[in-house]
Design a protein around this motif. Structure first.
Motif, PDB file in Angstrom:
ATOM      1  N   LYS A 210      53.319  48.442  39.627  1.00 30.27           N
ATOM      2  CA  LYS A 210      52.028  48.997  39.213  1.00 30.27           C
ATOM      3  C   LYS A 210      52.143  50.448  38.733  1.00 30.27           C
ATOM      4  CE  LYS A 210      47.683  50.566  41.249  1.00 30.27           C
ATOM      5  NZ  LYS A 210      47.012  50.859  42.510  1.00 30.27           N
ATOM      6  N   ASN A 211      52.893  51.256  39.454  1.00 31.48           N
ATOM      7  CA  ASN A 211      52.912  52.696  39.200  1.00 31.48           C
ATOM      8  C   ASN A 211      54.009  53.153  38.256  1.00 31.48           C
ATOM      9  OD1 ASN A 211      50.781  52.963  41.043  1.00 31.48           O
ATOM     10  ND2 ASN A 211      52.195  53.187  42.765  1.00 31.48           N
ATOM     11  N   HIS A 212      55.045  52.337  38.104  1.00 34.00           N
ATOM     12  CA  HIS A 212      56.206  52.827  37.369  1.00 34.00           C
ATOM     13  C   HIS A 212      56.584  51.973  36.158  1.00 34.00           C
ATOM     14  CE1 HIS A 212      59.796  55.325  37.004  1.00 34.00           C
ATOM     15  NE2 HIS A 212      60.487  54.219  36.766  1.00 34.00           N
ATOM     16  N   VAL A 213      56.440  50.663  36.281  1.00 34.58           N
ATOM     17  CA  VAL A 213      56.983  49.776  35.243  1.00 34.58           C
ATOM     18  C   VAL A 213      55.966  49.438  34.168  1.00 34.58           C
ATOM     19  CG1 VAL A 213      58.002  47.498  34.807  1.00 34.58           C
ATOM     20  CG2 VAL A 213      58.702  48.819  36.814  1.00 34.58           C
ATOM     21  N   THR A 214      54.711  49.174  34.547  1.00 38.62           N
ATOM     22  CA  THR A 214      53.750  48.663  33.569  1.00 38.62           C
ATOM     23  C   THR A 214      52.365  49.275  33.755  1.00 38.62           C
ATOM     24  OG1 THR A 214      52.716  46.654  32.693  1.00 38.62           O
ATOM     25  CG2 THR A 214      53.165  46.704  35.047  1.00 38.62           C
ATOM     26  N   ASP A 215      51.629  49.326  32.671  1.00 37.98           N
ATOM     27  CA  ASP A 215      50.219  49.738  32.716  1.00 37.98           C
ATOM     28  C   ASP A 215      49.283  48.534  32.713  1.00 37.98           C
ATOM     29  OD1 ASP A 215      50.919  52.431  32.635  1.00 37.98           O
ATOM     30  OD2 ASP A 215      51.034  52.428  30.445  1.00 37.98           O
ATOM     31  N   ASP A 216      49.850  47.343  32.588  1.00 36.75           N
ATOM     32  CA  ASP A 216      49.045  46.119  32.487  1.00 36.75           C
ATOM     33  C   ASP A 216      49.573  45.057  33.445  1.00 36.75           C
ATOM     34  OD1 ASP A 216      47.336  44.123  31.717  1.00 36.75           O
ATOM     35  OD2 ASP A 216      48.364  43.659  29.837  1.00 36.75           O
ATOM     36  N   PRO A 217      49.274  45.178  34.763  1.00 40.01           N
ATOM     37  CA  PRO A 217      49.766  44.189  35.726  1.00 40.01           C
ATOM     38  C   PRO A 217      49.208  42.779  35.498  1.00 40.01           C
ATOM     39  CG  PRO A 217      48.929  46.168  36.822  1.00 40.01           C
ATOM     40  CD  PRO A 217      48.480  46.225  35.396  1.00 40.01           C
ATOM     41  N   GLY A 218      48.120  42.674  34.731  1.00 40.27           N
ATOM     42  CA  GLY A 218      47.490  41.374  34.535  1.00 40.27           C
ATOM     43  C   GLY A 218      48.345  40.350  33.827  1.00 40.27           C
ATOM     44  N   LYS A 219      49.413  40.776  33.167  1.00 41.87           N
ATOM     45  CA  LYS A 219      50.271  39.823  32.458  1.00 41.87           C
ATOM     46  C   LYS A 219      51.440  39.342  33.328  1.00 41.87           C
ATOM     47  CE  LYS A 219      53.018  43.480  30.228  1.00 41.87           C
ATOM     48  NZ  LYS A 219      53.406  44.084  28.952  1.00 41.87           N
ATOM     49  N   TYR A 220      51.450  39.731  34.623  1.00 34.86           N
ATOM     50  CA  TYR A 220      52.531  39.343  35.529  1.00 34.86           C
ATOM     51  C   TYR A 220      52.057  38.272  36.503  1.00 34.86           C
ATOM     52  CZ  TYR A 220      55.169  43.339  33.817  1.00 34.86           C
ATOM     53  OH  TYR A 220      55.846  44.226  33.017  1.00 34.86           O
ATOM     54  N   LEU A 221      52.981  37.377  36.863  1.00 33.75           N
ATOM     55  CA  LEU A 221      52.687  36.262  37.765  1.00 33.75           C
ATOM     56  C   LEU A 221      53.741  36.262  38.863  1.00 33.75           C
ATOM     57  CD1 LEU A 221      51.842  32.659  36.505  1.00 33.75           C
ATOM     58  CD2 LEU A 221      53.031  33.062  38.632  1.00 33.75           C
ATOM     59  N   LEU A 222      53.307  36.283  40.114  1.00 35.10           N
ATOM     60  CA  LEU A 222      54.217  36.395  41.259  1.00 35.10           C
ATOM     61  C   LEU A 222      54.458  35.038  41.917  1.00 35.10           C
ATOM     62  CD1 LEU A 222      55.751  38.255  43.312  1.00 35.10           C
ATOM     63  CD2 LEU A 222      53.613  38.334  44.614  1.00 35.10           C
ATOM     64  N   LEU A 223      55.732  34.709  42.134  1.00 32.11           N
ATOM     65  CA  LEU A 223      56.135  33.519  42.887  1.00 32.11           C
ATOM     66  C   LEU A 223      56.798  33.960  44.183  1.00 32.11           C
ATOM     67  CD1 LEU A 223      57.853  31.432  40.035  1.00 32.11           C
ATOM     68  CD2 LEU A 223      55.455  31.371  40.723  1.00 32.11           C
ATOM     69  N   TYR A 239      43.529  42.541  43.501  1.00 28.20           N
ATOM     70  CA  TYR A 239      43.022  43.870  43.140  1.00 28.20           C
ATOM     71  C   TYR A 239      43.748  44.411  41.906  1.00 28.20           C
ATOM     72  CZ  TYR A 239      41.411  48.679  43.683  1.00 28.20           C
ATOM     73  OH  TYR A 239      40.836  49.911  43.473  1.00 28.20           O
ATOM     74  N   MET A 240      45.050  44.141  41.813  1.00 31.92           N
ATOM     75  CA  MET A 240      45.833  44.582  40.665  1.00 31.92           C
ATOM     76  C   MET A 240      45.523  43.794  39.397  1.00 31.92           C
ATOM     77  SD  MET A 240      49.619  45.252  42.286  1.00 31.92           S
ATOM     78  CE  MET A 240      50.353  45.475  40.675  1.00 31.92           C
ATOM     79  N   GLY A 241      44.901  42.624  39.573  1.00 31.45           N
ATOM     80  CA  GLY A 241      44.624  41.765  38.422  1.00 31.45           C
ATOM     81  C   GLY A 241      45.750  40.822  38.089  1.00 31.45           C
ATOM     82  N   MET A 242      46.745  40.709  39.001  1.00 26.83           N
ATOM     83  CA  MET A 242      47.882  39.807  38.779  1.00 26.83           C
ATOM     84  C   MET A 242      47.524  38.378  39.188  1.00 26.83           C
ATOM     85  SD  MET A 242      51.159  41.975  40.194  1.00 26.83           S
ATOM     86  CE  MET A 242      52.229  40.524  40.073  1.00 26.83           C
ATOM     87  N   LYS A 243      48.416  37.458  38.857  1.00 27.52           N
ATOM     88  CA  LYS A 243      48.323  36.070  39.296  1.00 27.52           C
ATOM     89  C   LYS A 243      49.457  35.793  40.277  1.00 27.52           C
ATOM     90  CE  LYS A 243      44.889  35.217  36.503  1.00 27.52           C
ATOM     91  NZ  LYS A 243      43.520  34.963  37.009  1.00 27.52           N
ATOM     92  N   TYR A 244      49.263  34.774  41.106  1.00 23.55           N
ATOM     93  CA  TYR A 244      50.306  34.429  42.069  1.00 23.55           C
ATOM     94  C   TYR A 244      50.350  32.921  42.291  1.00 23.55           C
ATOM     95  CZ  TYR A 244      46.420  34.065  45.408  1.00 23.55           C
ATOM     96  OH  TYR A 244      45.249  33.719  46.037  1.00 23.55           O
ATOM     97  N   CYS A 245      51.518  32.467  42.721  1.00 26.45           N
ATOM     98  CA  CYS A 245      51.704  31.077  43.169  1.00 26.45           C
ATOM     99  C   CYS A 245      52.694  31.138  44.319  1.00 26.45           C
ATOM    100  CB  CYS A 245      52.228  30.206  42.029  1.00 26.45           C
ATOM    101  SG  CYS A 245      52.556  28.491  42.530  1.00 26.45           S
ATOM    102  N   ILE A 246      52.181  30.944  45.543  1.00 26.42           N
ATOM    103  CA  ILE A 246      52.985  31.129  46.747  1.00 26.42           C
ATOM    104  C   ILE A 246      52.913  29.876  47.600  1.00 26.42           C
ATOM    105  CG2 ILE A 246      53.296  32.524  48.833  1.00 26.42           C
ATOM    106  CD1 ILE A 246      52.016  34.856  47.357  1.00 26.42           C
ATOM    107  N   ARG A 247      54.061  29.406  48.005  1.00 23.72           N
ATOM    108  CA  ARG A 247      54.092  28.231  48.872  1.00 23.72           C
ATOM    109  C   ARG A 247      53.680  28.633  50.282  1.00 23.72           C
ATOM    110  NH1 ARG A 247      59.397  24.807  50.737  1.00 23.72           N
ATOM    111  NH2 ARG A 247      58.304  23.467  52.217  1.00 23.72           N
TER     112      ARG A 247
END
Length: 500
Positions: A210-223, A239-247
């Motif tokens: 969020k703070n260092h790599v990108t200004d647009d977290p919404g295009k990232y998806l967390l597994l 809150y960051m606007g990201m997506k996730y898929c967690i088992r």
């Protein structure tokens, strides 16, 4: 009548399209390593690496990152030969003296800076518009020294003796990283003692994103796997606007899951009062629940059938928690999406088996950490190059398939051979000394040799090689091409194959 395009012409066309962006990216990595900011970050003390010597901070970074030989003397010969300065080879004592001056954190800094540059490049690959990230942890064996025992063994309640701590924890370092499964890039990593929780490590990586790599977290998806589901992760990502898929584990929100009438529904979770104490540690989580009384989570339930070790049919229920909508990803898409998480497991395997991250050259803890963290930075660079070559092979296969000229299998690059070719073609000299032509030559050569260093992708193929019982030990002194005649150990009067 249509004519088929020769495979060599197809390969050449794809190489010309892919090579330039990759070379440009490696040139930017070279500039980061040789920058003044990196020199400052590389110092353990302000006076370190201030005098002009043949083994600078950049040389130390490159040495520990690209180390690949089993013996320090041979490695020094190899490194100085690869960078074109064999006459300036330093002694082992000088290497260890410089290794104590090098700050291990510089490799995390370089990994973050490299990620920042990578996502500005033309190389970024996406899935349905998302950059797919995987979070996971592993353990790395630390050297057998008092410092390693003090910092990395199991930290209990004081009742465990030093001997018990060594036996229980095996001096292992808990390592976790945030990995781009489509692009082979390691965005961030952290390490701590053996029993440190992976969830706060994951939160640190998300802060870096969020703070260092990108200004647009919404295009990232967390597994992430089943050890990561928590309100902290869910609310922070939302809150960051990201997506996730967690088992999830079977008992995770089991009462709400039990009320589901289908295998793909949205549940609504309201945190208990005790949960707010944990959530308050992160301002983003606290802010989310100030705006929302509850959080909505989509749950996909999947019954996985398999054959157990006794050859009998078995099944288990898998749960996936996500905030992806049904319009973007169906239930089948969610299951396929989660399977891509396996890329981070493959990366850990490459770090341990190919790059030998647990091979230490010194009992000094600072040098040991440089050896470990340097390999992670190296894996990030070569991971990006490897994924680009895999993409070339995939494009060649798809073009050939469309023209009815495809091979039986798809292929991927052999990582170990790719690294060896890049080194022999002078990529270390190019990166360390900023020689753009050397970088271009190394990358072009490895791409041109892709038909010689590729391996077929055979799905669902697995031949158990270790822990097999054999009648007698092998007669050959060495294994044939690293495969047949594995080493054996005697176990209860019977020989069993072992990895080492």
């Amino acid at each position: 009548m249509t004519t088929k395009t020769p495979k060599k012409k197809v390969v050449k066309t794809v190489i010309e399209y892919k090579c330039s962006p990759l070379v440009s990216f490696v040139n930017r990595v070279s500039a980061i390593i040789n920058s003044d900011d990196t020199t400052v970050m590389a110092r353990n003390k302000p006076v370190d690496f201030t005098r002009h010597r043949c083994f600078s901070s950049s040389s130390a970074i490159m040495y520990f990152a690209f180390r690949h030989r089993t013996n320090t003397g041979f490695e020094l010969n190899s490194f100085f030969s690869d960078v074109g300065k064999l006459k300036n080879r330093i002694s082992r004592q000088a290497l260890f003296a410089n290794g104590k001056k090098l700050n291990p954190y510089v490799f995390r800094y370089l990994t973050q800076e490299t990620s920042k540059e990578f996502y500005k490049s033309e190389l970024v690959k996406k899935l349905n518009g998302y950059i797919v990230l995987a979070e996971d942890g592993t353990t790395i064996e630390a050297p057998d020294t008092p410092d390693a025992i003090r910092y990395y063994t199991l930290r209990g309640n004081g009742k465990l003796s030093i001997a018990d701590q060594i036996e229980d924890a095996k001096r292992k370092i808990k390592l976790a990283m945030l990995y781009d499964v489509l692009n082979g890039n390691i965005i961030d990593f952290t390490y701590n003692n053996f029993n440190y929780s992976e969830i706060p490590m994951c939160m640190n990586h998300l802060y870096t994103l969020k703070n260092h790599v990108t200004d647009d977290p919404g295009k990232y998806l967390l597994l992430a796997d089943r050890y990561y589901p928590s309100l902290k992760i869910f609310s922070f990502v939302e809150y960051m606007g990201m997506k996730y898929c967690i088992r999830g584990k079977k008992n995770f929100y089991k009462d709400l899951v039990k009320e589901m009438k289908s295998d793909d529904e949205v549940i609504e979770v309201t945190p208990y009062k005790l949960a707010f104490k944990e959530l308050s540690k992160y301002p983003e989580c606290e802010a989310y629940f100030k705006e929302n009384e509850s959080i909505k989570i989509r749950v996909v339930r999947h019954r996985y059938k398999y054959t157990d070790k006794d050859g009998k049919e078995a099944a288990t229920e898998l749960l996936y928690f996500t905030n992806l909508s049904k319009d973007e990803f169906s239930a089948e898409d969610i299951i396929d999406l989660y399977s891509r998480r396996w890329g981070i497991e493959t990366d850990y395997k490459n770090l341990k088996s190919i790059l030998e991250i647990e091979r230490h050259i010194s009992t000094n803890l600072n040098i040991a950490e440089c050896c470990i963290l340097g390999k992670i930075f190296m894996m990030s660079i070569f991971g990006i190059i490897g994924k680009e070559i895999d993409d070339i092979l995939r494009n060649v296969y798809m073009i050939s398939k469309a023209e009815g000229n495809a091979d039986k299998y798809q292929y991927e690059v052999n990582t170990q051979q790719m690294i060896d070719v890049l080194r022999k073609q002078g990529i270390l000299d190019g990166i360390l000394n900023g020689r753009k032509r050397k970088i271009r030559n190394a990358i072009t050569t490895v791409i041109e040799l892709l038909n010689k260093i590729k391996v077929p992708i055979r799905p669902d193929r697995h031949y158990p090689r270790w822990n097999k019982y054999v009648v007698s030990p092998p007669k050959n002194r060495y294994r044939i091409d690293g495969r047949e005649h594995a080493k054996v150990k005697r176990f209860k009067g019977i020989y069993r194959t072992v990895r080492k």
